[in-house]
Design an enzyme around this catalytic site. Structure first.
Site, short mmCIF file in Angstrom:
data_model
loop_
_atom_site.label_atom_id
_atom_site.label_comp_id
_atom_site.label_asym_id
_atom_site.label_seq_id
_atom_site.Cartn_x
_atom_site.Cartn_y
_atom_site.Cartn_z
CB SER C 63 33.95 32.56 35.32
OG SER C 63 33.27 33.77 36.08
CE LYS C 66 35.76 35.53 34.94
NZ LYS C 66 35.85 35.41 36.47
CE1 TYR C 190 34.33 39.20 33.19
CE2 TYR C 190 32.82 40.29 34.60
CZ TYR C 190 33.83 39.39 34.19
OH TYR C 190 33.89 38.25 35.25
CE1 TYR C 238 35.97 33.44 40.25
CE2 TYR C 238 34.77 31.22 39.90
CZ TYR C 238 34.82 32.40 39.49
OH TYR C 238 34.19 33.12 38.51
CB VAL C 256 28.68 32.06 39.24
CG1 VAL C 256 27.79 32.84 38.21
CG2 VAL C 256 28.13 32.11 40.47
#
Lengths: 303, 303, 303, 303
Positions: C63, C66, C190, C238, C256
């Protein structure tokens, strides 16, 4: 069909049943009741009565009282009531608050707590709680043909002392303008109505007006009677309503005290009591007993 | 009771009804159907058939197909099916995803889309979609006693092209391990089953096995028949299920094409079609027509 | 301030730390990585670089990618991007679907999966996935000043095979008209961007453009840089974003795979890697290491 | 940098701003305040003070009081407080009840109403509301160096009369065992703390302990100060917290009376007041004014 033999068989099976569920434990008055109890009564359309087990022992009717306050409310306000409460099943328990938020304080149906509080608030209508409670008791006594129906004050006081969740619901609805009285007043009345005690026999008798028949129209018009039955079918057992319809096939309303009132339209009014509850909060043996009864009698409305 | 006269009266009232609802508009094939249509058919337990309006015009049965795939699934898998799908009403529409998340990919009942997708997935069971669709058509043709029942390929293709929400549900269940096939395969089958076309007459005939009676047990055991009826009662009209039970008092299943299949246990199988939908996505005039029918016949299961 | 001594101390503490969290186990490629790894790198505004532990071992950035796709998207689309994705923290994980439903397919921020998928979809813009992935790699290689940055194809394939939840999100957004490409195409891209591998040193270097300073404006305008930092602060971890802000006091983004990129505006770009995750899915030792660093350096933006 | 000139420019821009938002209308005392007001004050780390507009007009600080009760609670209970309230942003407004249900009565952070009620409950600690309110006023007067800070009794009474939603939250937390006092007592105290009135100048002075600097450690340890700032950054503007971080780049806390307290760590304490609110319930011009200030001064913590 030998109904008494059927009830005897059910009584014997339930006396020996190993899985009896767990009693409600949120107030001490309910927590200390033994799971060993079992009582059942059936009043048929032709006026006969059949019982099994402890059919004359009083128990706390709790949410079953919602059926009777709804009947009073429909008799008094008619369809106007539906502006303040819906008629749809409610889904997951934790959705109740989302739902109230989403639908601006209108509870989904009169049998979830929020909806029952609105119904009580609607028939309180400016009177003192004492007066409304008197009227509810008169309604029950007349319907049951028995004056020995009372409120257990210790249970009512305990409900009040542990009533934060219901008070939260009431304040939330008040915030949306869907409560006419102070939350404490309406909830206080509601806590007392839930603390009414009746035996299975009294309850089966009090529910006779829902099966229709000879004198059915005296208390409720047939249209309203059918509609209460419909609501009991789709919403009468909280998040286990689908399961009860599936297994039993009758309109019914359960209470956390272990009672269930079920209606076989045109045939019988049925009450059962066993304090142990299943995972959905409905009487474990009570559900099984009514399931056995409809299987043996063919009374399921689903053919 | 003169059923034909009752149906004639309903047909006349519906032809003149000013409020006809709005047709579903998520795919062009449904959006272009006129709200003027109305057709109805009733098959009684004694083998008679009555119709009103356009009873032989085919329409897209859509979600009504879920009743038949459920019957096939129960016949083939029995209660094992309930490990993958629940039996409770679902509450607010936007809860479907929360619910799937909360209950680890187990849809609440077989009549919401997620549940119907699981049922289709369960009976697909490694076969090709073409094979299962053939079986569903055979089931319908045999139940209706009519071989002229087909899939509308244009509707199926359009469902597929607009099927993102159903694919989202399928992927979500796959993520929780509750899908045996690729989401595209199961959903592709599901889109085709929804695109089956039948007339009200064909549908009423195909639903006869749900009312029980003489040959009722040939297709489904009485216990399973009762249970499908129970599920139709509590979950058959999405978030309008309580309302349908309240107004009509019969188990029923609606489709977004404007059809409704309703069952009067022991008495009749009823199908109605009018493409305009009410706010809950159920046929506006279809609901009204069945309500009129049960009021005139006293067929409500609630007495 | 002796940064190397601080890093040495942190490295020693982390090597001995008994509580190392649990590695992500949703794909085998991540599940088999040992929790023993620890690597850290700091690039300061004056151009120096400091490392501790396995700072040059590549790991799956997941992630953290991103942040870079968001930078590319803002550079290319500017504020137009905010029509398709919000800028608010997201709350409970299971709310993601409710939120998408409630806000008609607009994800709350670009760092939750739904939001990142929209960002990738926005910059895919009709190109082939291969082309966009090439551009992302070029961006990273140039920012890091290191051409040895690649996609791990096995990880990408595994993400794809276990990608049902992300595909569900993508289909759901497609149903709301917030996806320009087929869900499989956008998600495929993605999954590959998440499978990029970098070392802590490469990551710290690639993040230098976020701290500002001499050449900061080359890649992003100062206003956009500040805004990405703001989003990293409020949404970068998160449902543990508040906790990271509280403990560490820097904008950061976790993956992660156990990596964290953190930014001390005007001072340093920080990357850390340790594969064991805490209950919120963020690197257990990585968080602790950056907390130790900000405590020792006084780099918290909160004074 | 000429701060007074910057403030003068902001004051002039705000005086002429056409889009001024809408005043809160849930109680008449707030609804009747004019949107024309604007006042601002900045206290810098070197002890200077700058103002613009109506900087000495008292207004209702409302939720800004939550910053000060949190400071008192952390000073008194330390990290023990975090057993009763979380530190994460909260997401959609209608999630507050789901969240409380899902996390068993633990509010997500001390700045949503449920969390602030718990904080007040924690420091009430068996005392009379009057005593705690006296302590809060003493804290504010000492921090501001100004004894002329009071509670507006009419506003407090009105909050109480319209406090059903907060009482619902309090009862809900009581049902989960996360309230030490009767909901009416804790909420009564909370309603009064929200009714405190201060001017922008008083508020900026009272907030100086949050920027750190010379005497910063007298009221709060640096670690706690940083943590309150972190919470203000991630949770200080309800569902507009991400937006405030994105646009302004400073920790801040808004109140429904139109006030905002913002902190530039190590540099300044900033207070602004304009009663018109934006869609997220935060001061429309107040947000814009602080955004202008950070742009002109470069005080954003994000570089």
């Amino acid at each position: 069909m030998d109904l008494q033999a059927i009830l005897d068989g059910i009584g014997a099976e339930m006396a020996a049943a190993p899985e009896r569920g767990r009693v409600a434990d949120y107030i001490p008055e309910l927590a200390r009741v033994s799971v060993d109890h079992f009582g059942m009564a059936v009043c048929t359309a032709d006026g006969q009565t059949f019982t099994a087990g402890e059919a004359t022992t009083p128990f706390s009717i709790q949410s079953i009282s919602k059926v009777f306050t709804l009947a009073i409310a429909l008799g008094r306000l008619g369809d106007q009531l539906w502006g303040r409460v819906g008629r749809e099943p409610s889904g997951l328990a934790f959705n109740s608050m989302i739902q109230l938020e989403h639908e601006r304080g209108i509870p989904r149906n009169p049998f979830i707590n929020a909806g029952a509080i609105v119904v009580t608030d609607a028939i309180l209508a400016g009177h003192q709680p004492r007066e409304l409670l008197g009227e509810i008791l008169r309604f029950l006594r007349e319907a049951a043909g028995d004056d020995d129906i009372h409120i257990n004050r210790a249970v009512a006081a305990s409900e009040q002392a542990h009533g934060h969740r219901n008070l939260a619901l009431a304040h939330f609805m008040a915030a949306h303008g869907n409560l006419l009285h102070a939350p404490e007043l309406t909830c206080g009345t509601y806590f007392h109505q839930c603390a009414i005690e009746m035996s299975a026999l009294q309850l089966a008798r009090a529910g006779r007006f829902l099966m229709g028949g000879a004198d059915g129209g005296r208390i409720l018009t047939p249209a309203r009677r059918r509609r209460i039955n419909a609501l009991m079918m789709t919403c009468g057992h909280y998040d286990g309503s689908g399961e009860f319809a599936y297994r039993v096939g009758l309109p019914g309303k359960s209470g956390v005290g272990g009672g269930i009132l079920a209606v076989a339209p045109g045939r019988a009014s049925i009450a059962v009591w066993s304090p142990g509850l299943n995972a959905q909060g409905n009487s474990q043996l009570g559900t099984l007993a009514v399931e056995r009864l409809t299987r043996a009698t063919g009374w399921s409305v689903f053919g």
